[in-house]
Design an enzyme around this catalytic site. Sequence first.
Site, PDB file in Angstrom:
ATOM      1  N   GLY A 202      12.248  18.603 -86.366  1.00  0.00           N
ATOM      2  CA  GLY A 202      10.893  19.134 -86.293  1.00  0.00           C
ATOM      3  C   GLY A 202      10.827  20.572 -85.832  1.00  0.00           C
ATOM      4  N   CYS A 203      11.975  21.179 -85.564  1.00  0.00           N
ATOM      5  CA  CYS A 203      12.038  22.547 -85.044  1.00  0.00           C
ATOM      6  C   CYS A 203      12.534  23.491 -86.130  1.00  0.00           C
ATOM      7  CB  CYS A 203      12.971  22.593 -83.830  1.00  0.00           C
ATOM      8  SG  CYS A 203      13.398  24.250 -83.256  1.00  0.00           S
TER       9      CYS A 203
END
Length: 276
Positions: free
Chosen positions: A11-12
């Site tokens: 998610g980064c």
Amino acid sequence: MSTITIYHNPGCGTSRNVLAMIRQTGAEPEVIEYLKVPPSREELADLIRRAGLTVRQVLRRKGTPYAELGLDDPKWTDDDLLNFMMAHPVLINRPIVVTPRGVTLCRPSDVVLDLLPDLPHADFDKEEGAPFLVDEPIPATDSGLVAALTAAGLPVEDLTNGEGRFFAYQTLGGTPAGYGGYLSLGSDILVRSITVPETMRGKGVGRNLVTLLLRRAWEEGHQRAWLLTTSAGGFFEKAGFKPVARDQAPATVLATPQAQGLCPSTATLLSRTITV
């Protein structure tokens, strides 16, 4: 068995860029999604030690319970902080990459290039469209630096004293991407000599260049960055700097040649904490 391991958060964006860069070299790393499978307390402590960092340097603040838990308080020991990271793996900053060349917290994503032995010889862009940058230390008197600063109307008179750290930047394909430097002032730095070729502007190069420059200062233990500018205040504010009254600056900053007259008295003073 892979010789590269990445402690990854899909998610980064930074973590995704690092993973993409590793794969661009032809390697397929071991991917550990640490939010699902956290390292043991001993493994995490060992990674931090091998990276040459403190436990506090690996704490992530944004999007975590850092403030809620009061982790800014210096009362917390390394053991305490490790316990918090075990209880809340999201507090572990990312991505941490392990290769035969060492262990590094790869923020910004360009830092992964320090760990990869065989870099591509063609440009490779991050998700946001900015190219990965390679930084090369250069002397203050480097002719290319002097020429670029002169063309940009930036100070060069004090470069002959040889003080400061300076870097030349280029893309993986070898396209020049600019210059940057800083003066070391104890725990502070004075950022200076930021210039990007016109052909590279509007591509996120300047922002990434400044972020990579601050990372190098962070590696040396510097905690706050200062700069003076007459025309680029908006750019630097987007990079996290905020205007500061001159009487709020430390004496070391006010004693620099830039503050003493190389930069006009109308120049805006800006500052920010150095974090990754």
